[in-house]
Design a protein around this motif. Structure first.
Motif, PDB file in Angstrom:
ATOM      1  N   THR A 111       0.844  -1.560   0.170  1.00 42.19           N
ATOM      2  CA  THR A 111      -0.008  -0.405   0.023  1.00 42.19           C
ATOM      3  C   THR A 111       0.553   0.703   0.115  1.00 42.19           C
ATOM      4  OG1 THR A 111       0.084   0.163   2.704  1.00 42.19           O
ATOM      5  CG2 THR A 111      -1.874  -0.856   1.156  1.00 42.19           C
ATOM      6  N   GLY A 112       2.363   1.133  -0.106  1.00 45.14           N
ATOM      7  CA  GLY A 112       2.804   2.442   0.436  1.00 45.14           C
ATOM      8  C   GLY A 112       2.597   3.461   1.727  1.00 45.14           C
ATOM      9  N   THR A 113       2.385   2.439   2.375  1.00 42.80           N
ATOM     10  CA  THR A 113       1.893   3.614   3.661  1.00 42.80           C
ATOM     11  C   THR A 113       3.009   3.694   4.934  1.00 42.80           C
ATOM     12  OG1 THR A 113       0.553   1.557   5.147  1.00 42.80           O
ATOM     13  CG2 THR A 113      -1.200   3.300   3.201  1.00 42.80           C
ATOM     14  N   GLU A 114       3.073   3.788   5.997  1.00 44.32           N
ATOM     15  CA  GLU A 114       3.849   3.641   6.774  1.00 44.32           C
ATOM     16  C   GLU A 114       3.013   4.384   8.300  1.00 44.32           C
ATOM     17  OE1 GLU A 114       6.932   2.788   7.221  1.00 44.32           O
ATOM     18  OE2 GLU A 114       6.866   2.559   5.260  1.00 44.32           O
ATOM     19  N   ILE A 115       3.841   3.547   8.790  1.00 46.47           N
ATOM     20  CA  ILE A 115       2.935   3.738  10.075  1.00 46.47           C
ATOM     21  C   ILE A 115       3.665   4.837  11.613  1.00 46.47           C
ATOM     22  CG2 ILE A 115       1.063   2.370  10.265  1.00 46.47           C
ATOM     23  CD1 ILE A 115       2.599   0.076  12.341  1.00 46.47           C
ATOM     24  N   HIS A 116       2.882   5.208  12.457  1.00 44.24           N
ATOM     25  CA  HIS A 116       4.115   6.499  12.969  1.00 44.24           C
ATOM     26  C   HIS A 116       4.865   5.008  14.348  1.00 44.24           C
ATOM     27  CE1 HIS A 116       5.710   8.873  17.110  1.00 44.24           C
ATOM     28  NE2 HIS A 116       5.060   9.536  16.068  1.00 44.24           N
ATOM     29  N   PRO A 117       6.316   5.484  14.285  1.00 41.63           N
ATOM     30  CA  PRO A 117       6.655   4.806  15.419  1.00 41.63           C
ATOM     31  C   PRO A 117       6.725   3.725  16.664  1.00 41.63           C
ATOM     32  CG  PRO A 117       8.248   5.923  14.140  1.00 41.63           C
ATOM     33  CD  PRO A 117       7.312   6.452  13.897  1.00 41.63           C
ATOM     34  N   THR A 118       5.666   4.983  17.544  1.00 48.10           N
ATOM     35  CA  THR A 118       5.366   5.176  18.853  1.00 48.10           C
ATOM     36  C   THR A 118       4.074   4.241  18.048  1.00 48.10           C
ATOM     37  OG1 THR A 118       5.908   6.931  19.144  1.00 48.10           O
ATOM     38  CG2 THR A 118       4.058   6.044  19.721  1.00 48.10           C
ATOM     39  N   MET A 119       3.149   3.934  16.741  1.00 45.05           N
ATOM     40  CA  MET A 119       2.136   3.357  16.793  1.00 45.05           C
ATOM     41  C   MET A 119       2.602   1.607  16.174  1.00 45.05           C
ATOM     42  SD  MET A 119      -0.433   4.690  18.181  1.00 45.05           S
ATOM     43  CE  MET A 119      -1.879   3.555  16.914  1.00 45.05           C
ATOM     44  N   ARG A 120       3.228   1.776  16.144  1.00 39.73           N
ATOM     45  CA  ARG A 120       3.774   0.582  15.701  1.00 39.73           C
ATOM     46  C   ARG A 120       4.884  -0.403  17.205  1.00 39.73           C
ATOM     47  NH1 ARG A 120       9.191  -0.222  11.189  1.00 39.73           N
ATOM     48  NH2 ARG A 120       8.645  -1.850  11.064  1.00 39.73           N
ATOM     49  N   ALA A 121       4.780   0.143  17.649  1.00 34.92           N
ATOM     50  CA  ALA A 121       5.858  -0.508  19.090  1.00 34.92           C
ATOM     51  C   ALA A 121       4.566  -0.986  20.059  1.00 34.92           C
ATOM     52  CB  ALA A 121       6.438   0.245  19.705  1.00 34.92           C
ATOM     53  N   LEU A 122       3.340  -0.205  19.849  1.00 27.61           N
ATOM     54  CA  LEU A 122       2.595  -0.248  20.977  1.00 27.61           C
ATOM     55  C   LEU A 122       2.190  -1.525  19.914  1.00 27.61           C
ATOM     56  CD1 LEU A 122       0.542   2.723  21.644  1.00 27.61           C
ATOM     57  CD2 LEU A 122       2.314   1.574  23.046  1.00 27.61           C
ATOM     58  N   GLY A 123       1.543  -1.364  19.350  1.00 25.97           N
ATOM     59  CA  GLY A 123       0.949  -2.727  17.953  1.00 25.97           C
ATOM     60  C   GLY A 123       1.334  -4.086  18.317  1.00 25.97           C
ATOM     61  N   ALA A 124       2.574  -3.907  18.078  1.00 27.31           N
ATOM     62  CA  ALA A 124       3.460  -5.369  17.939  1.00 27.31           C
ATOM     63  C   ALA A 124       3.727  -5.551  20.145  1.00 27.31           C
ATOM     64  CB  ALA A 124       5.205  -4.422  18.040  1.00 27.31           C
TER      65      ALA A 124
END
Length: 155
Positions: free
Chosen positions: A65-78
């Motif tokens: 999709t070419g989208t990126e997520i904020h690193p904070t949201m990435r860490a919380l989701g992980a």
């Protein structure tokens, strides 16, 4: 406190105030150190997409999709899908992606400029000071009430 941008914690009685990291006006004795970091509401909503956080699927989804997520949201989701180890690994991967080590090494080997310094545009301190002055005039309750009354009268 007149400037809501600078709402943050600072120990009471602390006399040593570091210069603002955003090169804005100096902090007064009743003001606090700004909270670092930025995240828009759209970035927050995009970070709630569960496809970003599934191991393996998230990488494929972001690449497709070419989208990126904020690193904070990435860490919380992980952290939700992989526990403490998943959160730690997502933090490491985000740090690696943000520093772009392979692109920087490739640029150095090809005698090209550093891609991270090219992405950062210098900030004009006069523009920052002007933005703070404008914000403080908009945040002034009497001026805000007058502008609201004038808008209601015209509209």
């Amino acid at each position: 406190m007149q400037d809501p941008i600078r709402l943050a914690f600072r120990p009471t009685g602390s006399l040593s105030v570091p210069p603002p990291p955003d090169r804005g006006p100096e902090l007064g004795p009743e003001e606090a150190i700004p909270i670092p970091g930025e995240m828009t509401f759209d970035e927050f909503l995009e970070g709630l997409n569960p496809l970003h956080h599934l191991p393996g699927v998230g990488m494929i989804y972001r690449a497709a999709t070419g989208t990126e997520i904020h690193p904070t949201m990435r860490a919380l989701g992980a952290g939700l899908t992989g526990g403490a180890l998943g959160m730690a690994l997502a933090g490491v991967m985000s740090a690696i992606e943000m520093t772009q080590p392979l692109a920087r090494i490739r640029a150095a080997l090809n005698n090209e400029p550093d891609p991270l310094t090219l992405a950062r545009q210098p900030v004009n301190p006069a523009d920052v000071a002007q933005a703070y002055q404008r914000w403080s005039s908009l945040a002034n309750p009497t001026q805000l009430a007058a502008a609201t009354a004038a808008a209601r009268a015209t509209g």
